[in-house]
Design a protein around this motif. Structure first.
Motif, PDB file in Angstrom:
ATOM      1  N   MET A   1     -79.730 -21.006  -9.563  1.00 14.27           N
ATOM      2  CA  MET A   1     -78.411 -20.085  -9.825  1.00 14.27           C
ATOM      3  C   MET A   1     -77.752 -20.387  -8.934  1.00 14.27           C
ATOM      4  SD  MET A   1     -77.300 -15.665 -10.651  1.00 14.27           S
ATOM      5  CE  MET A   1     -75.479 -15.298 -11.081  1.00 14.27           C
ATOM      6  N   ARG A   2     -75.843 -20.949  -9.476  1.00 15.24           N
ATOM      7  CA  ARG A   2     -75.175 -21.582  -8.347  1.00 15.24           C
ATOM      8  C   ARG A   2     -74.598 -20.613  -7.685  1.00 15.24           C
ATOM      9  NH1 ARG A   2     -72.895 -27.444  -7.887  1.00 15.24           N
ATOM     10  NH2 ARG A   2     -70.545 -26.787  -7.159  1.00 15.24           N
ATOM     11  N   MET A   3     -73.550 -20.463  -7.213  1.00 15.11           N
ATOM     12  CA  MET A   3     -73.021 -19.873  -6.034  1.00 15.11           C
ATOM     13  C   MET A   3     -72.326 -19.703  -6.575  1.00 15.11           C
ATOM     14  SD  MET A   3     -74.358 -19.693  -2.133  1.00 15.11           S
ATOM     15  CE  MET A   3     -75.857 -18.269  -1.444  1.00 15.11           C
ATOM     16  N   ARG A   4     -70.844 -18.847  -6.711  1.00 19.17           N
ATOM     17  CA  ARG A   4     -69.710 -18.994  -6.458  1.00 19.17           C
ATOM     18  C   ARG A   4     -68.310 -19.389  -5.540  1.00 19.17           C
ATOM     19  NH1 ARG A   4     -67.727 -15.577 -11.119  1.00 19.17           N
ATOM     20  NH2 ARG A   4     -69.363 -14.946 -12.099  1.00 19.17           N
ATOM     21  N   ARG A   5     -68.676 -19.731  -4.023  1.00 20.47           N
ATOM     22  CA  ARG A   5     -67.927 -19.552  -2.968  1.00 20.47           C
ATOM     23  C   ARG A   5     -69.086 -20.563  -1.822  1.00 20.47           C
ATOM     24  NH1 ARG A   5     -64.210 -16.044  -0.541  1.00 20.47           N
ATOM     25  NH2 ARG A   5     -66.348 -15.312   0.030  1.00 20.47           N
ATOM     26  N   TYR A   6     -68.254 -21.279  -1.586  1.00 21.35           N
ATOM     27  CA  TYR A   6     -68.847 -22.058  -0.257  1.00 21.35           C
ATOM     28  C   TYR A   6     -68.978 -21.669   0.558  1.00 21.35           C
ATOM     29  CZ  TYR A   6     -64.251 -23.624   1.189  1.00 21.35           C
ATOM     30  OH  TYR A   6     -62.618 -23.325   1.455  1.00 21.35           O
ATOM     31  N   GLN A   7     -67.982 -20.595   0.806  1.00 18.47           N
ATOM     32  CA  GLN A   7     -67.828 -19.694   2.190  1.00 18.47           C
ATOM     33  C   GLN A   7     -69.136 -18.846   2.069  1.00 18.47           C
ATOM     34  OE1 GLN A   7     -64.644 -19.548  -0.328  1.00 18.47           O
ATOM     35  NE2 GLN A   7     -63.323 -19.845   0.968  1.00 18.47           N
ATOM     36  N   ASP A   8     -70.535 -18.583   0.884  1.00 14.81           N
ATOM     37  CA  ASP A   8     -71.238 -17.336   0.592  1.00 14.81           C
ATOM     38  C   ASP A   8     -72.296 -18.275   1.385  1.00 14.81           C
ATOM     39  OD1 ASP A   8     -69.355 -14.984  -0.041  1.00 14.81           O
ATOM     40  OD2 ASP A   8     -70.398 -16.526  -2.461  1.00 14.81           O
ATOM     41  N   LEU A   9     -72.751 -19.311   1.763  1.00 15.07           N
ATOM     42  CA  LEU A   9     -72.936 -20.810   1.824  1.00 15.07           C
ATOM     43  C   LEU A   9     -73.375 -20.482   3.564  1.00 15.07           C
ATOM     44  CD1 LEU A   9     -73.170 -23.395   0.036  1.00 15.07           C
ATOM     45  CD2 LEU A   9     -74.543 -21.608  -0.656  1.00 15.07           C
ATOM     46  N   GLU A  10     -74.602 -19.415   4.418  1.00 18.89           N
ATOM     47  CA  GLU A  10     -74.841 -19.216   5.535  1.00 18.89           C
ATOM     48  C   GLU A  10     -74.617 -21.112   6.395  1.00 18.89           C
ATOM     49  OE1 GLU A  10     -77.833 -17.781   8.836  1.00 18.89           O
ATOM     50  OE2 GLU A  10     -78.513 -17.592   6.642  1.00 18.89           O
ATOM     51  N   VAL A  11     -75.252 -22.109   5.441  1.00 17.34           N
ATOM     52  CA  VAL A  11     -75.412 -23.418   6.350  1.00 17.34           C
ATOM     53  C   VAL A  11     -73.784 -23.102   6.917  1.00 17.34           C
ATOM     54  CG1 VAL A  11     -75.585 -24.837   4.151  1.00 17.34           C
ATOM     55  CG2 VAL A  11     -75.709 -26.189   6.300  1.00 17.34           C
ATOM     56  N   TRP A  12     -73.462 -23.060   5.618  1.00 19.46           N
ATOM     57  CA  TRP A  12     -71.285 -23.496   5.791  1.00 19.46           C
ATOM     58  C   TRP A  12     -71.011 -22.936   6.885  1.00 19.46           C
ATOM     59  CZ3 TRP A  12     -67.332 -20.446   5.439  1.00 19.46           C
ATOM     60  CH2 TRP A  12     -66.109 -20.965   5.599  1.00 19.46           C
ATOM     61  N   GLN A  13     -71.139 -21.372   6.871  1.00 15.22           N
ATOM     62  CA  GLN A  13     -71.028 -20.668   7.430  1.00 15.22           C
ATOM     63  C   GLN A  13     -71.206 -20.566   9.761  1.00 15.22           C
ATOM     64  OE1 GLN A  13     -72.605 -17.144   6.662  1.00 15.22           O
ATOM     65  NE2 GLN A  13     -71.684 -16.691   4.909  1.00 15.22           N
ATOM     66  N   ARG A  14     -72.491 -21.594   9.342  1.00 17.49           N
ATOM     67  CA  ARG A  14     -72.616 -22.305  10.599  1.00 17.49           C
ATOM     68  C   ARG A  14     -72.739 -23.342  11.228  1.00 17.49           C
ATOM     69  NH1 ARG A  14     -78.458 -20.738  12.124  1.00 17.49           N
ATOM     70  NH2 ARG A  14     -78.449 -18.168  11.644  1.00 17.49           N
ATOM     71  N   SER A  15     -72.307 -24.324  10.166  1.00 11.29           N
ATOM     72  CA  SER A  15     -71.583 -25.098  10.364  1.00 11.29           C
ATOM     73  C   SER A  15     -69.608 -25.095  11.305  1.00 11.29           C
ATOM     74  CB  SER A  15     -71.341 -26.582   9.582  1.00 11.29           C
ATOM     75  OG  SER A  15     -71.005 -25.752   8.240  1.00 11.29           O
ATOM     76  N   MET A  16     -69.232 -23.828  10.192  1.00 14.50           N
ATOM     77  CA  MET A  16     -67.778 -23.893  10.952  1.00 14.50           C
ATOM     78  C   MET A  16     -68.279 -23.450  12.153  1.00 14.50           C
ATOM     79  SD  MET A  16     -65.787 -24.575   8.731  1.00 14.50           S
ATOM     80  CE  MET A  16     -63.927 -23.335   9.430  1.00 14.50           C
TER      81      MET A  16
END
Length: 144
Positions: A1-16
Protein backbone atom coordinates in the motif's frame (compact mmCIF):
# COMPACT_ATOMS: atom_id res chain seq x y z
CA UNK A 1 0.00 0.00 0.00
CA UNK A 2 1.40 3.34 -1.04
CA UNK A 3 1.60 6.18 1.48
CA UNK A 4 -0.26 9.32 0.59
CA UNK A 5 2.36 11.77 1.82
CA UNK A 6 6.10 11.65 1.53
CA UNK A 7 6.26 13.46 4.88
CA UNK A 8 5.01 10.24 6.50
CA UNK A 9 8.14 8.35 5.42
CA UNK A 10 10.61 8.04 8.29
CA UNK A 11 13.50 8.05 5.82
CA UNK A 12 12.35 11.44 4.52
CA UNK A 13 12.05 12.78 8.07
CA UNK A 14 15.52 11.56 9.02
CA UNK A 15 17.07 12.89 5.82
CA UNK A 16 15.52 16.30 6.52
CA UNK A 17 17.16 16.22 9.97
CA UNK A 18 20.49 15.33 8.36
CA UNK A 19 20.12 18.23 5.91
CA UNK A 20 19.41 20.64 8.77
CA UNK A 21 22.47 19.37 10.62
CA UNK A 22 24.57 19.82 7.49
CA UNK A 23 23.38 23.41 7.19
CA UNK A 24 24.26 24.07 10.84
CA UNK A 25 27.73 22.54 10.55
CA UNK A 26 28.62 24.33 7.32
CA UNK A 27 27.96 27.75 8.87
CA UNK A 28 31.32 27.41 10.64
CA UNK A 29 33.29 26.57 7.48
CA UNK A 30 35.70 29.26 6.24
CA UNK A 31 34.24 32.03 4.08
CA UNK A 32 36.50 30.89 1.24
CA UNK A 33 34.39 27.69 1.08
CA UNK A 34 31.05 29.49 0.65
CA UNK A 35 30.80 28.64 -3.06
CA UNK A 36 32.76 25.41 -2.80
CA UNK A 37 32.43 22.89 -0.02
CA UNK A 38 29.59 24.70 1.79
CA UNK A 39 27.43 24.89 -1.31
CA UNK A 40 28.24 21.37 -2.48
CA UNK A 41 27.60 19.84 0.96
CA UNK A 42 24.28 21.61 1.33
CA UNK A 43 23.14 20.64 -2.16
CA UNK A 44 24.03 16.99 -1.60
CA UNK A 45 22.29 16.95 1.80
CA UNK A 46 19.05 18.51 0.60
CA UNK A 47 19.03 16.34 -2.52
CA UNK A 48 18.39 13.28 -0.36
CA UNK A 49 14.92 14.20 0.99
CA UNK A 50 14.05 16.04 -2.22
CA UNK A 51 14.57 12.91 -4.32
CA UNK A 52 12.62 10.79 -1.86
CA UNK A 53 9.73 13.27 -2.04
CA UNK A 54 9.85 13.62 -5.82
CA UNK A 55 10.02 9.88 -6.34
CA UNK A 56 7.11 9.21 -4.00
CA UNK A 57 5.07 11.71 -5.97
CA UNK A 58 5.71 10.06 -9.32
CA UNK A 59 3.15 7.85 -10.96
CA UNK A 60 5.04 4.54 -11.14
CA UNK A 61 7.02 2.38 -8.77
CA UNK A 62 9.88 2.34 -11.28
CA UNK A 63 10.17 6.11 -11.11
CA UNK A 64 10.11 5.97 -7.33
CA UNK A 65 12.89 3.37 -7.35
CA UNK A 66 14.95 5.55 -9.68
CA UNK A 67 14.62 8.53 -7.35
CA UNK A 68 15.55 6.37 -4.36
CA UNK A 69 18.68 5.41 -6.26
CA UNK A 70 19.50 9.09 -6.86
CA UNK A 71 18.88 9.79 -3.16
CA UNK A 72 21.38 7.05 -2.25
CA UNK A 73 23.95 8.57 -4.60
CA UNK A 74 23.44 11.99 -3.00
CA UNK A 75 23.84 10.39 0.41
CA UNK A 76 27.19 8.90 -0.60
CA UNK A 77 28.25 12.25 -2.05
CA UNK A 78 27.30 13.89 1.25
CA UNK A 79 29.36 11.34 3.22
CA UNK A 80 32.38 12.02 1.02
CA UNK A 81 32.05 15.77 1.52
CA UNK A 82 31.68 15.32 5.30
CA UNK A 83 34.86 13.23 5.38
CA UNK A 84 36.69 15.85 3.31
CA UNK A 85 35.53 18.63 5.64
CA UNK A 86 36.84 16.65 8.60
CA UNK A 87 40.21 16.09 6.90
CA UNK A 88 40.39 19.82 6.26
CA UNK A 89 39.69 20.29 10.01
CA UNK A 90 36.39 22.12 9.39
CA UNK A 91 34.62 19.60 11.66
CA UNK A 92 35.76 17.60 14.65
CA UNK A 93 35.54 13.83 15.09
CA UNK A 94 32.32 14.03 17.11
CA UNK A 95 30.62 16.03 14.36
CA UNK A 96 31.84 13.63 11.67
CA UNK A 97 30.63 10.64 13.68
CA UNK A 98 27.20 12.25 14.08
CA UNK A 99 26.93 12.88 10.33
CA UNK A 100 28.11 9.40 9.36
CA UNK A 101 25.85 7.67 11.89
CA UNK A 102 22.87 9.59 10.52
CA UNK A 103 23.94 8.76 7.01
CA UNK A 104 24.30 5.05 7.78
CA UNK A 105 20.83 4.97 9.31
CA UNK A 106 19.32 6.67 6.26
CA UNK A 107 21.16 4.27 3.96
CA UNK A 108 19.59 1.29 5.73
CA UNK A 109 16.15 2.90 5.51
CA UNK A 110 16.58 3.59 1.80
CA UNK A 111 17.46 -0.07 1.27
CA UNK A 112 14.40 -1.17 3.22
CA UNK A 113 12.11 1.20 1.36
CA UNK A 114 13.54 0.10 -1.96
CA UNK A 115 12.92 -3.56 -1.13
CA UNK A 116 9.40 -2.75 0.01
CA UNK A 117 8.59 -0.93 -3.24
CA UNK A 118 10.08 -3.77 -5.27
CA UNK A 119 7.98 -6.34 -3.39
CA UNK A 120 4.86 -4.25 -3.83
CA UNK A 121 5.33 -4.14 -7.58
CA UNK A 122 6.27 -7.80 -7.77
CA UNK A 123 9.82 -7.24 -9.01
CA UNK A 124 12.58 -9.37 -7.50
CA UNK A 125 15.49 -7.55 -5.90
CA UNK A 126 18.45 -7.20 -8.22
CA UNK A 127 16.33 -7.25 -11.37
CA UNK A 128 17.85 -6.16 -14.65
CA UNK A 129 16.87 -2.73 -15.92
CA UNK A 130 17.43 -1.00 -19.23
CA UNK A 131 19.47 2.21 -19.33
CA UNK A 132 17.41 5.17 -20.49
CA UNK A 133 17.58 6.38 -24.05
CA UNK A 134 18.74 3.14 -25.70
CA UNK A 135 16.88 0.54 -27.65
CA UNK A 136 16.57 -2.83 -25.98
CA UNK A 137 18.39 -4.58 -28.82
CA UNK A 138 21.59 -2.52 -28.44
CA UNK A 139 21.65 -1.76 -24.74
CA UNK A 140 23.76 -3.25 -22.00
CA UNK A 141 21.86 -4.61 -19.03
CA UNK A 142 22.61 -3.34 -15.55
CA UNK A 143 21.64 -4.90 -12.24
CA UNK A 144 20.41 -2.76 -9.39
Amino acid sequence: MRMRRYQDLEVWQRSMELALTAYQFTTSYPDAERYGLVSQTRRAAISIPCNIAEGQGRSTAGEFLNHLSVARGSLQEFETLAILAHRLTYTNQKQLDLLLEGSESISRMLTGLRKSVERAQGAPAGRAVEPRGRSKAKSKRYTL
